[in-house]
Design an enzyme around this catalytic site. Structure first.
Site, mmCIF file in Angstrom:
data_model
loop_
_atom_site.group_PDB
_atom_site.id
_atom_site.type_symbol
_atom_site.label_atom_id
_atom_site.label_comp_id
_atom_site.label_asym_id
_atom_site.label_seq_id
_atom_site.Cartn_x
_atom_site.Cartn_y
_atom_site.Cartn_z
ATOM 1 N N ASN A 118 32.971 18.675 28.516
ATOM 2 C CA ASN A 118 34.343 19.139 28.738
ATOM 3 C C ASN A 118 34.513 20.628 28.401
ATOM 4 O OD1 ASN A 118 34.684 16.496 29.357
ATOM 5 N ND2 ASN A 118 36.001 15.988 27.621
ATOM 6 N N THR A 163 61.701 48.507 61.991
ATOM 7 C CA THR A 163 62.356 47.422 61.265
ATOM 8 C C THR A 163 62.746 46.427 62.344
ATOM 9 O OG1 THR A 163 64.542 48.430 61.436
ATOM 10 C CG2 THR A 163 63.277 48.956 59.449
ATOM 11 N N HIS A 164 62.669 45.160 62.031
ATOM 12 C CA HIS A 164 62.896 44.095 63.022
ATOM 13 C C HIS A 164 61.952 44.224 64.217
ATOM 14 C CE1 HIS A 164 66.770 43.463 60.892
ATOM 15 N NE2 HIS A 164 66.778 44.782 60.848
ATOM 16 N N SER A 285 35.967 37.647 76.313
ATOM 17 C CA SER A 285 36.357 36.321 76.788
ATOM 18 C C SER A 285 35.287 35.825 77.743
ATOM 19 C CB SER A 285 37.702 36.417 77.500
ATOM 20 O OG SER A 285 37.845 35.353 78.416
ATOM 21 N N LYS A 291 38.981 41.299 78.725
ATOM 22 C CA LYS A 291 39.479 41.057 77.371
ATOM 23 C C LYS A 291 38.598 41.638 76.280
ATOM 24 C CE LYS A 291 42.169 38.250 76.187
ATOM 25 N NZ LYS A 291 43.093 37.183 76.211
ATOM 26 N N ASN A 293 39.100 40.903 72.285
ATOM 27 C CA ASN A 293 40.001 40.199 71.370
ATOM 28 C C ASN A 293 39.816 40.624 69.912
ATOM 29 O OD1 ASN A 293 41.021 38.667 73.530
ATOM 30 N ND2 ASN A 293 39.348 37.202 73.351
ATOM 31 N N TYR A 325 41.166 16.532 28.498
ATOM 32 C CA TYR A 325 40.382 16.537 29.736
ATOM 33 C C TYR A 325 40.558 15.229 30.502
ATOM 34 C CZ TYR A 325 36.560 16.395 33.054
ATOM 35 O OH TYR A 325 35.839 16.280 34.215
ATOM 36 N N GLN A 330 37.508 17.685 37.754
ATOM 37 C CA GLN A 330 36.310 17.936 38.556
ATOM 38 C C GLN A 330 36.704 18.458 39.948
ATOM 39 O OE1 GLN A 330 32.752 15.436 38.066
ATOM 40 N NE2 GLN A 330 33.034 14.833 40.187
ATOM 41 N N LYS A 333 36.871 22.596 41.388
ATOM 42 C CA LYS A 333 35.828 23.537 41.797
ATOM 43 C C LYS A 333 35.851 23.895 43.275
ATOM 44 C CE LYS A 333 33.363 21.839 37.994
ATOM 45 N NZ LYS A 333 34.527 20.927 37.819
#
Ligand code: ARG
Length: 466
Positions: A118, A163-164, A285, A291, A293, A325, A330, A333
């Site tokens: 522990n 803004t917006h 693509s 394309k 991407n 504990y 466990q 993790k």
């Protein structure tokens, strides 16, 4: 991992049992599949524990040396991939201890004196996380450095500020980059602060109540480089708040990177066309030949969800647990490990990508110009001539409407056209309607004037070095 027949490997707790563990329960309860990642910290912790036990007379010097040598040999075996991990031995701790005993005999069985899995596991995680925080901080620093360099180079470059997501006022591209850097600087502060609480040692708390051996926790803590010890033994083996805190800090970093990603994705679209992320960071693509991407920012934006999920998982893991504990822990993790991996990967790819991004200055300027971004500057100009701000706002609104109707920017309206809205407007107005004039006017701490941006870069660099 070997799936050896059960009971061929002796579990360290078979004494009070008469039946072997159910085969599925054994697999269900084992953590060695993921916690073997902590092997180095487990061995480092054991070495310090053995040294301390010898120092206080619980182990002889010979026993200590046998333990240290055996553990060294195990380090070699694991590094060379020769170590056999066994599910029957449940976790990293029992796998290593069992191998040690196989190697050195009875001295190996004495290593666990005065400790429990522990306090051992809590110590291992803290040692591990402490190092990971340092690595994350280094990557974060690399990204921040890249942003500051870029900001300095592009202090004079004009882009529309939003803004917006509507064009608002022109800003320096460098200023915009420093906004991201400022967020990441706070993230670094949070990690440094979190590290102080991670860097405390649970070892010596044993199962929950401490131990009856005359241990010297301060010595063990010093050997392991801990900044202090966890003072209450029950708390030490039980709480995972340090992991939750780290994951919360990680979630914020991912939020920042996700927002940044959103901008880079927009900016690399044909509609914005402000930046080119570089072929090394994009994909094509399989069907549409045109394309390119922005995969990297899209993936980072997507990965943020994993970390938010891990934060929720850890909070939920903890919330119902009585002291001290419980095996629930466990489950700490995997979320923590994946948080670290996701965060490190995202920071690394960003730190690599940012310096290689190219800007489309002309497009950014054009977008700033097209969006009437200097309308506030015209209003401020009128205020300086004695017009009340609300009236100035109204006047400029009408001028903008004329611009919209005739498809022109404010700077393209003739003086007599502008003067029909206010006779306070003279031909010096064209200076304030330029993008450069607008930027330069915001010349105060935290403003977007290029001189301020360069000063802010110097400050940010200092903060990063400090
Ligand atoms: N594998 C366990 C964990 O990860 C180690 C501690 C087990 N302690 C116990 N009393 N069963 O938490």
């Amino acid at each position: 991992m070997s799936d050896q027949p059960r009971m061929t490997v002796e579990k360290p707790w078979t004494g009070r049992f008469t039946e072997p563990t159910d085969a599925f329960v054994e697999a269900f309860g084992a953590s060695v599949g993921f916690d073997q990642r902590l092997w180095r910290q487990d061995i480092t912790g054991s070495m310090a524990h053995a040294r301390m036990l010898a120092e206080v007379g619980v182990l002889t010097a010979e026993e200590r040396d046998a333990i240290l040598q055996g553990l060294e040999q195990i380090v070699g075996e694991i590094e060379r991939g020769e170590f056999t991990w066994s599910i029957a031995l449940e976790d990293v701790h029992m796998n290593i201890e069992s191998r040690l005993t196989a190697l050195i005999g009875v001295a190996g069985k004495k290593l666990h004196t005065g400790r429990s899995r522990n306090d051992q596991v809590a110590t291992d995680i803290r040692l591990w996380l402490r190092d990971e925080i340092d690595t994350v901080l280094a990557e974060l620093g690399r990204l921040r450095g890249g942003l500051i360099d870029l900001a300095e180079r592009e202090a004079e470059s004009v882009m529309p500020g939003f803004t917006h997501l509507q064009t608002a006022q022109p800003v320096s591209f460098g200023h915009h980059m420093l906004a991201w850097e400022a967020m990441l600087a706070r993230d670094a502060e949070r990690l440094v602060d979190c590290r102080r609480r991670v860097n405390r040692m649970p070892l010596g708390s044993a199962a929950l109540a401490g131990t009856s051996y005359p241990i010297d926790r301060t010595l063990t803590a010093r050997l392991l480089g801990f900044g202090g010890i966890c003072e209450n033994s029950l708390d030490a083996v039980s709480d995972r708040d340090f992991a939750i805190e780290f994951t919360a800090a990680a979630a914020l970093i991912m939020t920042h990177l996700s927002r940044f990603s959103e901008e880079l994705i927009l900016w690399s679209s044909a509609q914005f066309d402000f930046v080119d992320l570089g072929d090394a960071f994009c994909t094509g693509s399989s069907i549409m030949p045109q394309k390119k991407n922005p995969d990297v920012p899209e993936l980072v934006r997507g990965k943020s969800g994993r970390v938010f999920g891990h934060l929720t998982a850890l909070l939920t893991l903890m919330k119902g647990q009585p002291l001290a504990y419980n095996k629930d822990n466990q489950e700490d993790k995997e979320p923590l490990f994946d948080t670290v991996d996701t965060l490190r990967g995202s920071l690394r790819v960003y730190a690599d990508m940012i310096p290689r991004m190219t800007l489309k200055h002309a497009h950014m300027r054009e977008a700033a110009r097209r969006g009437f971004s200097t309308a506030t500057d015209l209003a401020d100009y009128l205020v300086r001539k004695g017009v009340a701000f609300r009236d100035a706002h109204e006047i400029v609104g009408r001028a903008v409407r004329l611009g919209v109707d005739s498809g022109r920017d404010l700077a393209e309206l003739a003086l007599d056209e502008l003067r029909q809205f206010s006779d306070q407007i003279d031909d010096d107005v064209y200076q304030v309607l330029t993008l450069e004039g607008s930027l330069a006017a915001r010349d105060h701490l935290g403003g977007t004037a290029p001189t301020q941006v360069r000063a802010a870069c110097a400050q940010a660099r200092e903060r990063l070095a400090g």
